[in-house]
Design a protein around this motif. Structure first.
Motif, PDB file in Angstrom:
ATOM      1  N   ALA A   9       0.840  -1.203   0.000  1.00  0.00           N
ATOM      2  CA  ALA A   9       0.000   0.000   0.000  1.00  0.00           C
ATOM      3  C   ALA A   9       0.873   1.250   0.000  1.00  0.00           C
ATOM      4  O   ALA A   9       0.576   2.243  -0.680  1.00  0.00           O
ATOM      5  CB  ALA A   9      -0.924  -0.006   1.210  1.00  0.00           C
ATOM      6  N   LEU A  12       2.358   1.736  -3.465  1.00  0.00           N
ATOM      7  CA  LEU A  12       1.319   2.227  -4.372  1.00  0.00           C
ATOM      8  C   LEU A  12       1.025   3.697  -4.124  1.00  0.00           C
ATOM      9  O   LEU A  12       0.886   4.487  -5.069  1.00  0.00           O
ATOM     10  CB  LEU A  12       0.037   1.405  -4.187  1.00  0.00           C
ATOM     11  CG  LEU A  12      -0.060   0.131  -5.013  1.00  0.00           C
ATOM     12  CD1 LEU A  12      -1.339  -0.622  -4.669  1.00  0.00           C
ATOM     13  CD2 LEU A  12      -0.049   0.485  -6.513  1.00  0.00           C
ATOM     14  N   ALA A  13       0.937   4.052  -2.842  1.00  0.00           N
ATOM     15  CA  ALA A  13       0.653   5.442  -2.500  1.00  0.00           C
ATOM     16  C   ALA A  13       1.758   6.347  -3.043  1.00  0.00           C
ATOM     17  O   ALA A  13       1.494   7.424  -3.594  1.00  0.00           O
ATOM     18  CB  ALA A  13       0.517   5.598  -0.993  1.00  0.00           C
ATOM     19  N   ALA A  45      -7.198   8.679  -3.672  1.00  0.00           N
ATOM     20  CA  ALA A  45      -6.736   7.288  -3.627  1.00  0.00           C
ATOM     21  C   ALA A  45      -5.407   7.190  -2.882  1.00  0.00           C
ATOM     22  O   ALA A  45      -5.200   6.277  -2.058  1.00  0.00           O
ATOM     23  CB  ALA A  45      -6.579   6.758  -5.049  1.00  0.00           C
ATOM     24  N   GLN A  46      -4.528   8.140  -3.119  1.00  0.00           N
ATOM     25  CA  GLN A  46      -3.228   8.152  -2.431  1.00  0.00           C
ATOM     26  C   GLN A  46      -3.435   8.243  -0.928  1.00  0.00           C
ATOM     27  O   GLN A  46      -2.826   7.508  -0.150  1.00  0.00           O
ATOM     28  CB  GLN A  46      -2.403   9.340  -2.934  1.00  0.00           C
ATOM     29  CG  GLN A  46      -1.019   9.397  -2.346  1.00  0.00           C
ATOM     30  CD  GLN A  46      -0.559  10.833  -2.147  1.00  0.00           C
ATOM     31  OE1 GLN A  46      -0.969  11.732  -2.860  1.00  0.00           O
ATOM     32  NE2 GLN A  46       0.278  11.039  -1.164  1.00  0.00           N
ATOM     33  N   LEU A  48      -6.096   7.344   0.811  1.00  0.00           N
ATOM     34  CA  LEU A  48      -6.674   6.097   1.321  1.00  0.00           C
ATOM     35  C   LEU A  48      -5.594   5.031   1.476  1.00  0.00           C
ATOM     36  O   LEU A  48      -5.543   4.319   2.487  1.00  0.00           O
ATOM     37  CB  LEU A  48      -7.763   5.591   0.367  1.00  0.00           C
ATOM     38  CG  LEU A  48      -9.094   6.346   0.429  1.00  0.00           C
ATOM     39  CD1 LEU A  48     -10.049   5.837  -0.640  1.00  0.00           C
ATOM     40  CD2 LEU A  48      -9.717   6.182   1.825  1.00  0.00           C
ATOM     41  N   LEU A  49      -4.706   4.934   0.467  1.00  0.00           N
ATOM     42  CA  LEU A  49      -3.676   3.884   0.507  1.00  0.00           C
ATOM     43  C   LEU A  49      -2.694   4.102   1.649  1.00  0.00           C
ATOM     44  O   LEU A  49      -2.337   3.155   2.368  1.00  0.00           O
ATOM     45  CB  LEU A  49      -2.922   3.859  -0.828  1.00  0.00           C
ATOM     46  CG  LEU A  49      -3.636   3.088  -1.925  1.00  0.00           C
ATOM     47  CD1 LEU A  49      -2.995   3.369  -3.274  1.00  0.00           C
ATOM     48  CD2 LEU A  49      -3.603   1.593  -1.621  1.00  0.00           C
ATOM     49  N   VAL A  50      -2.261   5.334   1.846  1.00  0.00           N
ATOM     50  CA  VAL A  50      -1.253   5.552   2.881  1.00  0.00           C
ATOM     51  C   VAL A  50      -1.875   5.374   4.269  1.00  0.00           C
ATOM     52  O   VAL A  50      -1.254   4.840   5.186  1.00  0.00           O
ATOM     53  CB  VAL A  50      -0.530   6.908   2.707  1.00  0.00           C
ATOM     54  CG1 VAL A  50      -1.456   8.070   2.886  1.00  0.00           C
ATOM     55  CG2 VAL A  50       0.633   7.021   3.665  1.00  0.00           C
ATOM     56  N   THR A  52      -4.218   3.234   4.822  1.00  0.00           N
ATOM     57  CA  THR A  52      -4.267   1.776   4.930  1.00  0.00           C
ATOM     58  C   THR A  52      -2.932   1.228   5.431  1.00  0.00           C
ATOM     59  O   THR A  52      -2.886   0.361   6.311  1.00  0.00           O
ATOM     60  CB  THR A  52      -4.571   1.149   3.549  1.00  0.00           C
ATOM     61  OG1 THR A  52      -5.746   1.751   3.042  1.00  0.00           O
ATOM     62  CG2 THR A  52      -4.747  -0.350   3.661  1.00  0.00           C
ATOM     63  N   ALA A  53      -1.840   1.740   4.877  1.00  0.00           N
ATOM     64  CA  ALA A  53      -0.520   1.284   5.315  1.00  0.00           C
ATOM     65  C   ALA A  53      -0.341   1.549   6.807  1.00  0.00           C
ATOM     66  O   ALA A  53       0.163   0.697   7.558  1.00  0.00           O
ATOM     67  CB  ALA A  53       0.570   1.990   4.521  1.00  0.00           C
ATOM     68  N   SER A  56      -2.292  -0.857   8.860  1.00  0.00           N
ATOM     69  CA  SER A  56      -1.616  -2.158   8.897  1.00  0.00           C
ATOM     70  C   SER A  56      -0.574  -2.180  10.012  1.00  0.00           C
ATOM     71  O   SER A  56      -0.458  -3.158  10.759  1.00  0.00           O
ATOM     72  CB  SER A  56      -0.901  -2.456   7.586  1.00  0.00           C
ATOM     73  OG  SER A  56      -1.696  -2.111   6.499  1.00  0.00           O
ATOM     74  N   TYR A 137       7.875   9.703   1.328  1.00  0.00           N
ATOM     75  CA  TYR A 137       7.730   8.316   0.891  1.00  0.00           C
ATOM     76  C   TYR A 137       9.107   7.724   0.620  1.00  0.00           C
ATOM     77  O   TYR A 137       9.410   6.603   1.035  1.00  0.00           O
ATOM     78  CB  TYR A 137       6.890   8.229  -0.385  1.00  0.00           C
ATOM     79  CG  TYR A 137       5.400   8.364  -0.172  1.00  0.00           C
ATOM     80  CD1 TYR A 137       4.729   7.520   0.705  1.00  0.00           C
ATOM     81  CD2 TYR A 137       4.661   9.309  -0.869  1.00  0.00           C
ATOM     82  CE1 TYR A 137       3.364   7.640   0.901  1.00  0.00           C
ATOM     83  CE2 TYR A 137       3.297   9.436  -0.688  1.00  0.00           C
ATOM     84  CZ  TYR A 137       2.653   8.605   0.202  1.00  0.00           C
ATOM     85  OH  TYR A 137       1.307   8.727   0.388  1.00  0.00           O
TER      86      TYR A 137
END
Lengths: 643, 148
Positions: A9, A12-13, A45-46, A48-50, A52-53, A56, A137
């Motif tokens: 994730a 991807l971010a 989307a970026q 949401l992904l970060v 999510t990371a 996790s 990142y």
């Protein structure tokens, strides 16, 4: 699997952030402006992904997954649930992931909710956000991967630094980070506006809520950090001039100046270039702060991650962003024409003076913090401590307080001295009365700074509520209430600081069970010292009974606490809060003769310091709600109609 | 006043304020930069009684004693080259021990004893005051040594 999913994730971010930057670059450069349509979804989307990371990583910590290096080195399966959760950001990698996660979420929010900005400035702002995120990142993925595995998994973790195992400190870093990252949004706004040459009142109106929100979080973070240091370190002080503390103070000073200048720009269309420059400086200070904390380059009681490679990485990022922004500023400043003029006696002038004084304090704190670094480059070891900061920042802060009292009582654009003076009569009389009273009862017993501090605090307190004088309170706008309450909060804090340094009573004693210690008009009796145990610690705890005058006794339990993993002793002070002050008791060591050391402070009105901080933040919140409420209501109504 | 003049005056005032701040910082730093002392500095340059400084070094083994009142401690601070007597009234931090590093805040009295108002010991097992980097205590010779 969770660790791998989190890492995926994160990659991807990072890729989406790169895409976002490219889309903005090509879209703004020329013909292919249809590409700009994709920027907002990509930013969302970026985000949401970060996030999510980050979730996790939280999951790994809560599950105590010892096959993940970061968890094994910073957590322990026996730790209470709250500290497993908060331990996620109680270390270098986790806190950097928190930083990008907040930044990604803020970017998504800017993409979704920002409506006041012109479209091209909005897109340029999102480009700026992506550029900053990309650096972080890269930092995470190449230098500080939080998801690294260990093989074979560790039997158990090494634990979290016990000093961090405190509810206050568990939520202190996220609060500060929300502030730092909020300033990154202001920075991106400034960069975006410079790129599209759109620095005006409308731009300031769009930027202000972000600055206000960041400033509120910084205020709360600093207040909470100060209170944590006060009760957890057991030394009874509330500010240490530690580089890490200064690292949060410096962005706050810049953000406070920015907050005032952006208000001038939004309401009066003046101070354009200055506001943009402050936005750049404010975020630069967040970066400098991060660099100081993360690089371990300065002595600090709470710096971690002493790692030159990471320090260099952040230093490079720092140079790129700050250098880039200043270069852009220099290049485009000609396009930013100065706005509306104003007379010498006016609220604008007072706000300019406020900005200058804040900048001067900021500069002095920055010099004091970095000076040891500079001299060490030449082979001298020096440390700059409280005497330096107190001596120069104290008097300037007091002058700033006076300006703060006068400012709201002057009119925008043009005022006359003969009109301003009567409005200041009541606060001036209060100041004289307080000064005379203090001089008669305590001359020679309190220092010069506390003397002026208390005098100014009471006068400023009176002056800060003066804008409400003769107003219909129900019709007074929330924004004005916010200003009044925030300024009152400054006076309240100042009064607390002055009282603490002027009137604190300290008593040191070595006692056996049954002995009585007297401090101020308190009587403290030590009943016994007994061992107690908590979730992951054991402690020696004093059983004490304290009373004042003929009042009924209260129990107090100061402790000396031992943590097994990592092996550390902490001092848990016992605090008793009364309306007029706080009783602070620390248990020391046992001597060979069986007597225990006790340190007792009676600190009159010390709690005002943090109460004032809370008031300042509340004032900010009211100002935010007041200015934004109408806009939000209109938006919601429009959307409800459209649906 | 024209906007151009106003901008010029603002810029001038800002520059003046910053120059003033710089001068102020420089003068304060000149006074306070000698804020950190090692015992060898004290022997070489002498001390100014009553001036607030930080004294850093190691606590000499066997030098730590507690006075009859139970809250005053006497100890000696060394950097391997010189040793200075120190006194502290209060509760010492948990990691303040003989043979450990310490940074003491306070001032010298007229007799050359350092009267500490605050002791900064190692904050945890890993933290060492930066000023003391490169020093260690030799258990056998009971002396301070410079590493490497």
């Amino acid at each position: 699997m969770i660790a791998e999913a989190g890492l995926a994730a994160l990659w991807l971010a990072a890729a989406l952030a790169l895409l976002q930057l490219i889309l903005v670059g090509i879209g703004l450069a020329g013909q292919r402006s249809e590409l700009l349509g994709a920027v907002r979804p990509v930013a969302v989307a970026q985000g949401l992904l970060v996030v999510t990371a980050f979730i996790s990583l939280i999951t790994l910590f809560i599950r105590s997954d010892m096959s993940v290096l970061l968890v094994a080195t910073n957590s322990h399966s026996m730790k209470p649930w709250l500290y497993k959760f908060a331990g996620t950001w109680g270390n270098h990698e986790g806190s950097m992931l928190l930083w990008v996660a907040v930044m990604g979420a803020a970017g998504a929010a800017v993409a979704l909710f920002e409506r006041a900005l012109r479209r091209d400035t909005h897109m340029a702002t999102l480009g700026g956000q992506a550029a900053i995120s990309l650096g972080f990142y890269a930092f995470l993925l190449f230098a500080s991967n939080p998801f690294t595995r260990v093989d074979p998994p560790a039997a158990d973790g090494q634990g979290l630094n016990p000093l961090l195992q405190d509810p206050g400190l568990a939520f202190h870093p996220p609060t500060l980070y929300l502030g730092y990252v909020g300033l990154s949004v202001a920075f991106s706004f400034a960069v975006g506006a410079l790129l599209t040459r759109q620095v005006d009142a409308a731009f300031a109106g769009a930027m202000r809520p972000w600055v206000l929100a960041a400033w509120i979080f910084l205020t709360l973070g600093i207040t909470a950090g100060s209170y944590w240091a006060y009760y957890e370190l057991g030394w009874g002080g509330w500010w240490f001039w530690d580089p890490v503390e200064n690292a949060s103070l410096m962005p706050w000073l810049a953000a406070t100046a920015l907050l005032h200048s952006v208000t001038v720009l939004a309401t009066r269309d003046a101070l354009r270039a200055w506001t943009v420059m402050l936005a750049v400086i404010a975020f630069s200070m967040s970066m400098v702060g991060t660099f100081l904390v993360r690089s371990g380059i300065l002595t600090s009681v709470h710096a971690f991650a002493v790692d030159p490679e990471r320090g260099t990485f952040i230093l490079v990022l720092l140079g790129l962003y700050i250098g880039g922004a200043f270069a852009l500023f220099g290049w485009r400043v000609g396009a930013v024409r100065e706005g509306a003029p104003f007379e010498l006696v006016s609220r604008e002038t007072m706000l300019v003076v406020n900005n200058l004084l804040l900048s001067v304090i900021l500069g002095l704190v920055l010099i004091g913090t970095l000076y040891p670094l500079m001299t060490e480059a030449f082979g001298h070891k020096v440390s700059v401590g409280a005497p330096y900061f107190d001596r120069i920042a104290g008097p300037i802060a007091l002058i700033l307080m006076i300006v703060m009292a006068v400012g709201p009582l002057t009119r925008w654009r043009r005022d006359r001295l003969v009109d301003v003076s009567p409005r200041l009569a009541i606060p001036a009389v209060i100041a004289l009365v307080v000064a005379a009273t203090l001089a008669t009862i305590a001359w020679g017993r309190i220092g010069v700074l506390p003397f002026f501090g208390l005098t100014i605090a009471l006068a400023v307190g009176a002056a800060s509520v003066a804008p409400l004088w003769k107003r219909n309170l129900r019709r007074t706008p929330l924004f004005t209430w916010g200003m009044v309450i925030a300024h009152l909060g400054c006076a309240v804090s100042l009064a607390g600081m002055a009282c603490d340094s002027a009137f604190t009573v300290e008593k040191l004693a070595a006692v056996r069970p049954g002995d009585i210690v007297e401090a101020a008009d308190w009587k403290l009796r030590l009943i016994q010292i007994a061992p107690v145990a908590g979730d992951n610690w054991t402690a020696l705890q004093a059983d004490m009974e304290v009373s004042r005058g003929g009042g009924s006794p209260v129990s107090l339990h100061p402790q000396s606490r031992f943590f097994a993993s990592p092996p550390t002793t902490t001092t848990e002070a016992a605090l008793l809060t009364r309306w007029n002050g706080q009783l602070y008791v620390v248990l020391g060591q046992e001597g060979n003769d069986g007597r225990w050391q006790l340190r007792v402070w009676w600190k009159p009105f010390v709690t005002l310091i943090w109460f004032g901080g809370a008031l300042i933040a509340l004032g900010g919140l009211l100002a935010l709600l007041g200015r934004e409420r109408r806009g939000w209501l209109l938006k919601w109504r429009a959307r409800a109609l459209a649906a | 006043m024209k906007a151009k003049h106003q901008r010029l005056i603002l810029a001038l005032v800002a520059v003046l304020a910053l120059v003033g701040a710089g001068l102020l910082a420089a003068s304060a730093l000149r006074d306070e930069a000698a804020y950190f002392y090692a015992p060898a500095d004290v022997r070489a340059k002498g001390f100014e009684a009553g001036k607030a400084i930080r004294l850093g070094g190691m606590v000499v083994k066997g030098s730590l004693t507690r006075a009859a009142d139970g809250v005053t401690i006497h100890f000696e601070v060394t950097d391997g080259k010189a040793t200075v007597p120190a006194v502290f009234k209060g509760i010492a931090p948990d990691l303040f021990k003989e043979g450990s590093g310490v940074v003491a805040e306070g001032a010298f009295d007229s007799m050359g004893t350092f009267v500490a108002t605050n002791l900064l010991a190692k904050h945890d097992e890993r933290y060492m005051p930066r000023e003391l980097e490169g020093l260690r205590y030799d258990e056998e010779t009971r002396e301070m040594k410079a590493e490497r």
